[in-house]
Design an enzyme around this catalytic site. Structure first.
Site, PDB file in Angstrom:
ATOM      1  N   HIS A 195       6.004  54.849 -27.933  1.00 40.50           N
ATOM      2  CA  HIS A 195       6.537  54.852 -26.707  1.00 40.50           C
ATOM      3  C   HIS A 195       6.934  56.401 -26.478  1.00 40.50           C
ATOM      4  O   HIS A 195       8.014  56.957 -25.866  1.00 40.50           O
ATOM      5  CB  HIS A 195       7.671  54.114 -26.378  1.00 40.50           C
ATOM      6  CG  HIS A 195       7.068  52.647 -25.843  1.00 40.50           C
ATOM      7  ND1 HIS A 195       7.572  51.389 -26.542  1.00 40.50           N
ATOM      8  CD2 HIS A 195       6.609  52.539 -24.896  1.00 40.50           C
ATOM      9  CE1 HIS A 195       6.981  50.475 -25.711  1.00 40.50           C
ATOM     10  NE2 HIS A 195       6.369  51.014 -24.725  1.00 40.50           N
ATOM     11  N   GLU A 219       0.260  54.742 -31.151  1.00 35.67           N
ATOM     12  CA  GLU A 219       0.126  55.016 -29.842  1.00 35.67           C
ATOM     13  C   GLU A 219       1.503  55.924 -29.213  1.00 35.67           C
ATOM     14  O   GLU A 219       2.559  55.570 -29.690  1.00 35.67           O
ATOM     15  CB  GLU A 219       0.234  53.701 -28.771  1.00 35.67           C
ATOM     16  CG  GLU A 219       0.191  53.942 -27.241  1.00 35.67           C
ATOM     17  CD  GLU A 219       0.316  52.731 -26.514  1.00 35.67           C
ATOM     18  OE1 GLU A 219       0.776  52.670 -25.349  1.00 35.67           O
ATOM     19  OE2 GLU A 219      -0.377  51.889 -27.053  1.00 35.67           O
ATOM     20  N   GLU A 245      -1.257  56.836 -21.080  1.00 31.65           N
ATOM     21  CA  GLU A 245      -0.679  56.152 -20.105  1.00 31.65           C
ATOM     22  C   GLU A 245       0.247  56.859 -18.923  1.00 31.65           C
ATOM     23  O   GLU A 245       0.590  56.491 -17.696  1.00 31.65           O
ATOM     24  CB  GLU A 245       0.054  54.904 -20.377  1.00 31.65           C
ATOM     25  CG  GLU A 245       1.669  55.348 -21.072  1.00 31.65           C
ATOM     26  CD  GLU A 245       2.035  54.183 -21.571  1.00 31.65           C
ATOM     27  OE1 GLU A 245       3.258  53.623 -21.066  1.00 31.65           O
ATOM     28  OE2 GLU A 245       1.843  53.367 -22.601  1.00 31.65           O
ATOM     29  N   HIS A 295      -3.796  51.067 -20.248  1.00 30.25           N
ATOM     30  CA  HIS A 295      -2.617  50.799 -20.036  1.00 30.25           C
ATOM     31  C   HIS A 295      -2.912  49.719 -18.875  1.00 30.25           C
ATOM     32  O   HIS A 295      -3.311  49.879 -17.834  1.00 30.25           O
ATOM     33  CB  HIS A 295      -1.897  51.754 -19.932  1.00 30.25           C
ATOM     34  CG  HIS A 295      -0.237  51.317 -19.561  1.00 30.25           C
ATOM     35  ND1 HIS A 295       0.362  51.523 -18.314  1.00 30.25           N
ATOM     36  CD2 HIS A 295       0.555  51.181 -20.752  1.00 30.25           C
ATOM     37  CE1 HIS A 295       1.485  51.185 -18.707  1.00 30.25           C
ATOM     38  NE2 HIS A 295       1.666  50.724 -19.921  1.00 30.25           N
TER      39      HIS A 295
END
Length: 390
Positions: A195, A219, A245, A295
């Site tokens: 994130h 990610e 994303e 995403h």
């Protein structure tokens, strides 16, 4: 055929609002699109009201390229998340109308199946670890994912980590990953989400400690704004890097491809301007030997639209899915909702997107003051943020 207008419907949960847009035509066909906004739902609805008058009403739903061009550039402003999301929901609804009118699925209009021998699309589970941050709880939750037949799952084990992660939290996070890998076995895919939490040094250190668990990707290891920081991580780990994303215009992916810092891109169909824009981006990614794994944190319409892209895209890897574990009850607002069976979606042959919105069912989930703060304690439970700070 002309567009007579649009109608909007917001399906609310404590941590996310899903916005559905129906595009209506003078020949009685109605298409549907969907996106999920975090904290900007009312802004999106406001934009769509203006765009309906300025661009959408009276347009030919078959002329998708023209409508996207006018919505993106006709207001003489740089399109960001809100505008690109507004374009996306209208654009995918137009593809839905076009497919219905011609009696074919959207993937057929985009070139047909990329692999005629297989009509399945691999799925991975997210939203499943709404439990206490203990190895025992994560192990049990991961076993439930396996029992549902999934062959892949993703998690962010890092709590409220930001830039650094101290020794105690590092040990705790690694114990969660170890528990999940033990629960799912060596043959299933484990995907790790960061994130955008960490500095390059922290991300590199964690990547090395995570390598024994064989994740299929790491990610967003660093915040998405600095591609040199991402490249620094990519050059120091053997793990594949996934990101994208929070990029809302396919043109902005150019520097990412040139840097060769990502192995998998993760654009959100509901934020990137729709199906056509994603198809163009996927083709560009293919020329750089980059895979695409969208995403997909929305509901069943967004999932159905993403599957249309999957069907015709050679470099499509896997599709995210929340709604077997997070807010599973909202699946009833969409008729024909895609389902995961034995780890895969089946590519639908139904015309258009193959789904319809049940507006009566949608009304059972009114818009909420949804909050999702990844730096708040207990965010993984997806109950909505507690309080206004961190």
């Amino acid at each position: 055929m002309r567009i007579t207008g649009i109608s909007t419907h917001v399906v609310g949960t404590p941590w996310r609002n899903l916005t559905y847009v129906q595009v209506h035509t003078d020949e009685g066909l109605t298409g549907v699109g969907e996106t999920r906004m975090l904290g900007h739902t009312d802004a999106l609805l406001g934009y769509l009201r203006e765009a309906e008058a300025n661009h959408i009403a009276g347009s030919d739903p078959f002329a998708v390229e023209d409508l996207v061009r006018r919505m993106k550039t006709g207001d003489y402003g740089r399109a960001g998340e809100i505008v690109m999301s507004g374009i996306a929901v209208v654009e995918m609804a137009c593809w839905d109308i076009k497919g219905q009118a011609l009696g074919v699925p959207v993937w057929q209009l985009l070139g047909g199946r990329a692999d005629v021998s297989d009509n399945r699309v691999k799925a991975y589970a997210n939203g499943w670890y709404t439990v206490e941050r203990t190895p025992e709880a994560f192990h049990k939750a991961a076993e439930a994912v396996v029992e549902r037949g999934y062959l892949a799952l993703k998690l962010d084990p890092f709590g409220t980590g930001s830039f650094e992660l101290d020794h105690a939290e590092t040990v705790r996070s690694l114990s969660l990953v170890e528990a999940v890998r033990d629960a799912i076995g060596p043959e299933r895919e484990l995907l790790l989400e960061m994130h955008g939490r960490f500095s390059p040094a922290t991300a590199i250190r964690l990547a090395r400690e995570l390598e024994p668990f064989a994740p299929s990707w790491l990610e967003e290891p660093v915040p998405p704004e600095n591609l040199k920081a991402l490249k620094k991580v990519a050059e120091k780990t053997t793990l594949p890097i996934a990101t994208g994303e929070r990029i809302h215009d396919r043109i902005e992916f150019r520097e990412l491809f040139e840097s060769q810092a990502a192995d998998i891109i993760q654009p959100d169909l509901g934020h990137l301007g729709g199906i056509g824009e994603m198809r163009k981006l996927a083709a560009t990614a293919e020329t750089h030997y980059v895979l695409i794994a969208p995403h997909n944190v929305g509901g069943s319409v967004l999932t159905a639209a993403s599957l249309q892209l999957a069907g015709c895209t050679p470099n499509f890897k896997i599709l995210e899915h929340f709604n077997d574990f997070a807010d599973a009850e909202i699946k009833k607002v969409v008729k024909g909702a895609p389902e995961v069976v034995d780890g895969y979606f089946t590519l639908s042959d139904a015309p258009g997107l193959g789904v319809t919105l049940d507006t009566d069912a949608a009304a059972e989930f009114p818009q909420q003051q949804a909050r999702f703060d990844l730096w708040a304690e207990g965010w993984e439970k997806r109950e909505g943020a507690q309080g206004g700070g961190r």
